[in-house]
Design a protein around this motif. Sequence first.
Motif, PDB file in Angstrom:
ATOM      1  N   ARG A   1       1.344 -33.023  55.137  1.00 39.73           N
ATOM      2  CA  ARG A   1       2.419 -32.678  54.309  1.00 39.73           C
ATOM      3  C   ARG A   1       3.483 -33.754  54.297  1.00 39.73           C
ATOM      4  O   ARG A   1       4.364 -33.946  53.088  1.00 39.73           O
ATOM      5  CB  ARG A   1       3.171 -31.143  54.634  1.00 39.73           C
ATOM      6  CG  ARG A   1       4.075 -30.782  53.842  1.00 39.73           C
ATOM      7  CD  ARG A   1       3.788 -29.330  53.594  1.00 39.73           C
ATOM      8  NE  ARG A   1       3.989 -28.532  54.850  1.00 39.73           N
ATOM      9  CZ  ARG A   1       5.157 -27.902  55.197  1.00 39.73           C
ATOM     10  NH1 ARG A   1       6.309 -28.230  54.579  1.00 39.73           N
ATOM     11  NH2 ARG A   1       5.172 -27.240  56.210  1.00 39.73           N
TER      12      ARG A   1
ATOM     13  N   ARG B   1       2.557 -36.451  52.099  1.00 40.16           N
ATOM     14  CA  ARG B   1       2.614 -36.213  50.597  1.00 40.16           C
ATOM     15  C   ARG B   1       4.308 -36.447  50.080  1.00 40.16           C
ATOM     16  O   ARG B   1       4.557 -37.079  49.145  1.00 40.16           O
ATOM     17  CB  ARG B   1       2.082 -34.850  50.386  1.00 40.16           C
ATOM     18  CG  ARG B   1       1.395 -34.995  49.102  1.00 40.16           C
ATOM     19  CD  ARG B   1       0.692 -33.568  48.760  1.00 40.16           C
ATOM     20  NE  ARG B   1      -0.198 -33.123  49.890  1.00 40.16           N
ATOM     21  CZ  ARG B   1      -0.140 -31.823  50.346  1.00 40.16           C
ATOM     22  NH1 ARG B   1       0.812 -31.059  50.167  1.00 40.16           N
ATOM     23  NH2 ARG B   1      -0.997 -31.433  51.434  1.00 40.16           N
ATOM     24  N   THR B   2       5.094 -36.034  51.102  1.00 38.53           N
ATOM     25  CA  THR B   2       6.571 -35.804  50.592  1.00 38.53           C
ATOM     26  C   THR B   2       6.972 -37.476  50.766  1.00 38.53           C
ATOM     27  O   THR B   2       7.636 -37.933  49.528  1.00 38.53           O
ATOM     28  CB  THR B   2       7.327 -34.982  51.856  1.00 38.53           C
ATOM     29  OG1 THR B   2       6.742 -33.856  51.941  1.00 38.53           O
ATOM     30  CG2 THR B   2       8.648 -35.192  51.567  1.00 38.53           C
TER      31      THR B   2
ATOM     32  N   ARG C   1      -3.889 -32.395  59.945  1.00 38.05           N
ATOM     33  CA  ARG C   1      -2.983 -31.121  59.117  1.00 38.05           C
ATOM     34  C   ARG C   1      -2.384 -30.226  60.284  1.00 38.05           C
ATOM     35  O   ARG C   1      -2.902 -29.950  61.220  1.00 38.05           O
ATOM     36  CB  ARG C   1      -4.267 -30.355  58.375  1.00 38.05           C
ATOM     37  CG  ARG C   1      -3.828 -29.160  57.677  1.00 38.05           C
ATOM     38  CD  ARG C   1      -5.072 -28.764  56.895  1.00 38.05           C
ATOM     39  NE  ARG C   1      -5.542 -29.816  55.901  1.00 38.05           N
ATOM     40  CZ  ARG C   1      -5.369 -30.136  54.866  1.00 38.05           C
ATOM     41  NH1 ARG C   1      -4.440 -29.484  54.301  1.00 38.05           N
ATOM     42  NH2 ARG C   1      -6.059 -30.969  54.119  1.00 38.05           N
TER      43      ARG C   1
END
Length: 240
Positions: free
Chosen positions: A211, A214-215, A238
């Motif tokens: 996450r 991705r950000t 993850r």
Amino acid sequence: MAQGRGWEGAVLKLMRAKDFTLTVTGAEDVTPHYRRLHLTDGGLLAATGVHPTMWVRLWFADAGKPHQRAYTLVDPDPAAGTFRLEFALHAGAASDWARTAKPGDTIEATVQGTGFEQPAPAPSHVLAVGGPASLPAINSLLGALGSAPATVWFEGGADDLPLRVDPVRHEVRRVPRREAGAALVDRVKAELPDLLTATPHPYVWIACDTRTTRTLSAHVRRDLGVPKERTHALGYWRAG
Ligand SMILES: Cc1cc2nc3c(=O)[nH]c(=O)nc-3n(C[C@H](O)[C@H](O)[C@H](O)COP(=O)(O)OP(=O)(O)OC[C@H]3O[C@@H](n4cnc5c(N)ncnc54)[C@H](O)[C@@H]3O)c2cc1C
């Protein structure tokens, strides 16, 4: 070989993945939460060649089920047929295996998906974001990109982890892991723009939890306008 590994294994087999058996020859506890294993490669390096940040898919057993996880080759030596693997230890089947691995133990490895594109022009400044799971890749990256200066935002982990940095050229900015990576995102967002504008050929490399990765990669590409070919972003784990 793919049999018994479900669809993931079957797909890899169809894609002509290469499978090898690695054998543990030694183990070192670098810190209480970071363990290095020495292995012979079962012919892997001779068959596939070597590139920076190279990783393999290792097959662990999790309650009897196949459990595939990626690990980065450390100091691969094709002539000797050896490399090391470094495990950031946490909960999980891969970590559990590494914790007790001893000389003579074996593990299956598949080579599929790994690659490296040497950025051209050569980076004038490397801007890397990662943590203990991507430490071996950061070391490999910095080694491959030669004399370029680097700034590394390093999330979590103990101070004595084996980052191979040259204090003259490389600066490590340590960031505690807080709020599922939000502290890291804030820090990089605050500090990256000035560094990007101060150098002609920046190269941004991101390998955090999926996450956060991705950000940050969306921010770097969309908000800061760094071209795709000057960035590399891959989620390394993850968060649960
Ligand atoms: C290309 C690539 C190369 C990688 N190279 C390395 C490497 O050289 N060394 C290395 O240590 N890792 C590396 N990783 C990360 C590693 O594959 C993952 O951390 C993996 O999830 C570990 O599997 P596991 O079975 O131990 O835990 P899992 O079963 O995947 O997860 C169990 C629990 O642990 C948590 N968890 C998983 N990984 C981490 C972590 N890194 N930190 C904190 N909590 C975690 C999960 O959220 C979950 O709650 C790499 C990943 C990629 C994609």
